[in-house]
Design a protein around this motif. Structure first.
Motif, PDB file in Angstrom:
ATOM      1  N   GLY A 131       0.781  -1.223   0.000  1.00 55.33           N
ATOM      2  CA  GLY A 131       0.000   0.000   0.000  1.00 55.33           C
ATOM      3  C   GLY A 131       0.816   1.278   0.000  1.00 55.33           C
ATOM      4  O   GLY A 131       0.263   2.365   0.118  1.00 55.33           O
ATOM      5  N   GLU A 132       2.134   1.158  -0.112  1.00 52.11           N
ATOM      6  CA  GLU A 132       3.003   2.334  -0.107  1.00 52.11           C
ATOM      7  C   GLU A 132       3.932   2.320  -1.317  1.00 52.11           C
ATOM      8  O   GLU A 132       4.251   1.268  -1.854  1.00 52.11           O
ATOM      9  CB  GLU A 132       3.859   2.351   1.161  1.00 52.11           C
ATOM     10  N   VAL A 133       4.387   3.512  -1.713  1.00 54.96           N
ATOM     11  CA  VAL A 133       5.371   3.613  -2.785  1.00 54.96           C
ATOM     12  C   VAL A 133       6.709   3.135  -2.226  1.00 54.96           C
ATOM     13  O   VAL A 133       7.229   3.696  -1.263  1.00 54.96           O
ATOM     14  CB  VAL A 133       5.488   5.055  -3.322  1.00 54.96           C
ATOM     15  N   ALA A 134       7.232   2.065  -2.814  1.00 57.44           N
ATOM     16  CA  ALA A 134       8.495   1.490  -2.364  1.00 57.44           C
ATOM     17  C   ALA A 134       9.664   1.951  -3.224  1.00 57.44           C
ATOM     18  O   ALA A 134      10.812   1.935  -2.780  1.00 57.44           O
ATOM     19  CB  ALA A 134       8.406  -0.039  -2.382  1.00 57.44           C
ATOM     20  N   ALA A 135       9.370   2.355  -4.452  1.00 54.48           N
ATOM     21  CA  ALA A 135      10.420   2.811  -5.361  1.00 54.48           C
ATOM     22  C   ALA A 135       9.774   3.634  -6.463  1.00 54.48           C
ATOM     23  O   ALA A 135       8.566   3.528  -6.721  1.00 54.48           O
ATOM     24  CB  ALA A 135      11.177   1.627  -5.956  1.00 54.48           C
ATOM     25  N   ARG A 136      10.592   4.455  -7.098  1.00 56.33           N
ATOM     26  CA  ARG A 136      10.098   5.310  -8.180  1.00 56.33           C
ATOM     27  C   ARG A 136      11.157   5.371  -9.272  1.00 56.33           C
ATOM     28  O   ARG A 136      12.328   5.621  -8.988  1.00 56.33           O
ATOM     29  CB  ARG A 136       9.807   6.698  -7.635  1.00 56.33           C
ATOM     30  N   LEU A 137      10.725   5.148 -10.507  1.00 60.74           N
ATOM     31  CA  LEU A 137      11.618   5.245 -11.659  1.00 60.74           C
ATOM     32  C   LEU A 137      11.202   6.429 -12.505  1.00 60.74           C
ATOM     33  O   LEU A 137      10.015   6.590 -12.807  1.00 60.74           O
ATOM     34  CB  LEU A 137      11.545   3.978 -12.514  1.00 60.74           C
ATOM     35  N   ALA A 138      12.160   7.255 -12.852  1.00 55.29           N
ATOM     36  CA  ALA A 138      11.939   8.338 -13.811  1.00 55.29           C
ATOM     37  C   ALA A 138      12.725   7.980 -15.065  1.00 55.29           C
ATOM     38  O   ALA A 138      13.932   7.751 -14.999  1.00 55.29           O
ATOM     39  CB  ALA A 138      12.420   9.658 -13.241  1.00 55.29           C
ATOM     40  N   GLY A 139      12.026   7.877 -16.185  1.00 56.32           N
ATOM     41  CA  GLY A 139      12.677   7.494 -17.431  1.00 56.32           C
ATOM     42  C   GLY A 139      12.447   8.502 -18.517  1.00 56.32           C
ATOM     43  O   GLY A 139      11.366   9.101 -18.610  1.00 56.32           O
ATOM     44  N   GLU A 140      13.468   8.728 -19.314  1.00 46.47           N
ATOM     45  CA  GLU A 140      13.350   9.573 -20.492  1.00 46.47           C
ATOM     46  C   GLU A 140      13.445   8.666 -21.712  1.00 46.47           C
ATOM     47  O   GLU A 140      14.447   7.969 -21.895  1.00 46.47           O
ATOM     48  CB  GLU A 140      14.453  10.625 -20.524  1.00 46.47           C
ATOM     49  N   PHE A 141      12.378   8.653 -22.506  1.00 47.39           N
ATOM     50  CA  PHE A 141      12.294   7.796 -23.677  1.00 47.39           C
ATOM     51  C   PHE A 141      12.400   8.625 -24.938  1.00 47.39           C
ATOM     52  O   PHE A 141      11.965   9.783 -24.973  1.00 47.39           O
ATOM     53  CB  PHE A 141      10.966   7.029 -23.682  1.00 47.39           C
ATOM     54  N   VAL A 142      12.962   8.020 -25.983  1.00 45.55           N
ATOM     55  CA  VAL A 142      13.063   8.654 -27.280  1.00 45.55           C
ATOM     56  C   VAL A 142      12.314   7.794 -28.277  1.00 45.55           C
ATOM     57  O   VAL A 142      12.564   6.573 -28.354  1.00 45.55           O
ATOM     58  CB  VAL A 142      14.541   8.818 -27.730  1.00 45.55           C
ATOM     59  N   ALA A 143      11.421   8.417 -29.018  1.00 44.78           N
ATOM     60  CA  ALA A 143      10.726   7.735 -30.121  1.00 44.78           C
ATOM     61  C   ALA A 143      11.276   8.282 -31.421  1.00 44.78           C
ATOM     62  O   ALA A 143      11.375   9.498 -31.603  1.00 44.78           O
ATOM     63  CB  ALA A 143       9.227   7.975 -30.039  1.00 44.78           C
ATOM     64  N   ILE A 144      11.643   7.365 -32.308  1.00 44.47           N
ATOM     65  CA  ILE A 144      12.195   7.720 -33.593  1.00 44.47           C
ATOM     66  C   ILE A 144      11.275   7.137 -34.661  1.00 44.47           C
ATOM     67  O   ILE A 144      11.001   5.940 -34.664  1.00 44.47           O
ATOM     68  CB  ILE A 144      13.619   7.145 -33.767  1.00 44.47           C
ATOM     69  N   ALA A 145      10.774   8.010 -35.544  1.00 45.02           N
ATOM     70  CA  ALA A 145       9.838   7.554 -36.577  1.00 45.02           C
ATOM     71  C   ALA A 145      10.502   6.543 -37.495  1.00 45.02           C
ATOM     72  O   ALA A 145      11.673   6.685 -37.862  1.00 45.02           O
ATOM     73  CB  ALA A 145       9.353   8.753 -37.402  1.00 45.02           C
ATOM     74  N   GLU A 146       9.746   5.505 -37.827  1.00 47.85           N
ATOM     75  CA  GLU A 146      10.220   4.538 -38.813  1.00 47.85           C
ATOM     76  C   GLU A 146       9.925   5.120 -40.192  1.00 47.85           C
ATOM     77  O   GLU A 146       8.855   5.645 -40.440  1.00 47.85           O
ATOM     78  CB  GLU A 146       9.527   3.186 -38.628  1.00 47.85           C
TER      79      GLU A 146
END
Length: 147
Positions: A131-146
């Protein structure tokens, strides 16, 4: 995409998700919730291995972004550019990772993607245990058009 279809996709294309016994609780264009049991992800302390926790968060954040891109018909390659993981408390059992897309960030991302055929977006995943936040991930994603 249904939760079962997303689970199959992850297990086929990212085999580590199968080894971790990741399941999909919910899968939508705005939020994805994944779950992983302790047993295949345990460390020497009897808690979840940090790498497993980070991977679960990364999979949730990547999945919600992937599903939104797919729903909007955008053919792309989606890759992680940068992550930061914050461990707040030990995970001693089954854990859920929840990732949501911020609509304002998504609109800014789409504006850049439509003009440059490549864009970055930040997505956060929270890992919930007991019931609690045990961890947090912050991610930066890159999308590249096909092309």
């Amino acid at each position: 995409m249904t939760p079962a279809a997303l689970a199959d996709y992850l297990h086929q294309h990212i085999p580590l998700s199968r080894a971790m016994d990741v399941s999909v609780v919910s899968a939508g264009v705005g939020e994805v919730v994944l779950e992983a049991p302790l047993e295949p992800n345990i460390n020497v302390h009897g808690t979840m291995f940090g790498g497993s926790a980070a991977t679960l968060g990364l999979l949730a954040a990547w999945s919600v972004t992937h599903l939104r891109l797919e729903a909007e018909g955008i053919a792309n390659q989606l890759v992680i550019h940068r992550t930061e993981m914050e461990y707040l408390r030990p995970i001693e059992g089954c854990v859920r990772a929840s990732a949501r897309l911020d609509e304002e960030s998504w609109q800014a991302f789409r504006h850049v993607f439509d003009r440059r055929h490549r864009a970055r977006i930040n997505v956060t995943a929270e890992l919930l245990f007991g019931g609690e936040v045990a961890a947090r991930l912050a991610g930066e994603f890159v999308a590249i058009a096909e092309r």
